[in-house]
Design a protein around this motif. Structure first.
Motif, mmCIF file in Angstrom:
data_model
loop_
_atom_site.group_PDB
_atom_site.id
_atom_site.type_symbol
_atom_site.label_atom_id
_atom_site.label_comp_id
_atom_site.label_asym_id
_atom_site.label_seq_id
_atom_site.Cartn_x
_atom_site.Cartn_y
_atom_site.Cartn_z
ATOM 1 N N LEU A 88 0.670 -1.380 0.010
ATOM 2 C CA LEU A 88 0.234 -0.176 -0.158
ATOM 3 C C LEU A 88 0.739 1.301 0.037
ATOM 4 N N ASP A 89 0.464 2.269 -0.588
ATOM 5 C CA ASP A 89 1.556 3.677 -0.933
ATOM 6 C C ASP A 89 1.019 4.476 1.280
ATOM 7 N N VAL A 90 1.509 5.046 1.545
ATOM 8 C CA VAL A 90 1.635 5.777 2.610
ATOM 9 C C VAL A 90 -0.085 6.310 3.315
ATOM 10 N N ASP A 91 -0.422 6.774 2.130
ATOM 11 C CA ASP A 91 -1.905 7.624 2.560
ATOM 12 C C ASP A 91 -3.135 6.555 3.061
ATOM 13 N N THR A 92 -2.891 5.293 1.872
ATOM 14 C CA THR A 92 -2.948 4.260 2.263
ATOM 15 C C THR A 92 -3.367 3.800 3.488
ATOM 16 N N LYS A 93 -2.114 3.151 3.720
ATOM 17 C CA LYS A 93 -1.707 3.196 5.430
ATOM 18 C C LYS A 93 -2.126 3.899 6.869
ATOM 19 N N GLU A 94 -1.981 5.274 6.256
ATOM 20 C CA GLU A 94 -2.523 5.962 7.238
ATOM 21 C C GLU A 94 -3.893 5.896 6.974
ATOM 22 N N LYS A 95 -4.832 5.034 6.483
ATOM 23 C CA LYS A 95 -5.966 5.326 6.444
ATOM 24 C C LYS A 95 -6.638 3.646 6.816
ATOM 25 N N LEU A 96 -5.461 3.050 6.433
ATOM 26 C CA LEU A 96 -5.693 1.464 7.174
ATOM 27 C C LEU A 96 -5.993 1.487 8.677
ATOM 28 N N LEU A 97 -4.796 2.007 9.041
ATOM 29 C CA LEU A 97 -4.507 2.042 10.851
ATOM 30 C C LEU A 97 -5.302 3.103 11.400
ATOM 31 N N LYS A 98 -5.669 4.386 10.613
ATOM 32 C CA LYS A 98 -6.930 4.502 11.651
ATOM 33 C C LYS A 98 -8.240 3.819 11.473
ATOM 34 N N THR A 99 -8.711 3.653 10.591
ATOM 35 C CA THR A 99 -10.047 2.687 10.855
ATOM 36 C C THR A 99 -9.590 1.453 11.590
#
Length: 105
Positions: A88-99
């Motif tokens: 995943l790209d960094v932005d998607t990783k951050e969204k996943l972490l928040k989820t």
């Protein structure tokens, strides 16, 4: 799969491929008696032979023995998740972490 039906699983894969014990034994460099002993749960394949068997059958080691140890299934899942996340790209990783953080509330 548990250790009691490991040999049955190995046998099922061989039969599904339309191979005889002699053919598998020859391909793996072992005796037909060894294959018989594995299929009848009298012995377990060594890691080297399991690797060759997986290659012969076109399957992974996980599919041969991954669920023998209940803890292994969890480890395999962790590895799959890790590999998926690493793509995943960094932005998607951050969204996943928040989820994930929301789920843990």
């Amino acid at each position: 799969m548990n250790s009691e039906n490991y040999g049955t699983h190995i046998k099922h894969i061989r039969q599904k491929m339309g191979l005889t014990q002699n053919q598998v034994a020859e391909a793996l460099g072992v005796t037909p008696g060894y294959i018989s002993n594995v299929e009848n749960n009298r012995t377990a394949m060594s890691l080297r032979i399991l690797t060759y068997y997986a290659k012969l059958c076109g399957c992974s080691l996980d599919s041969l023995v991954g669920t023998l140890d209940p803890e292994y299934s969890e480890t395999a899942l962790d590895r799959k998740l890790y590999n998926a996340i690493m793509q995943l790209d960094v932005d998607t990783k951050e969204k996943l972490l928040k989820t994930i953080e929301l789920w843990n509330l």
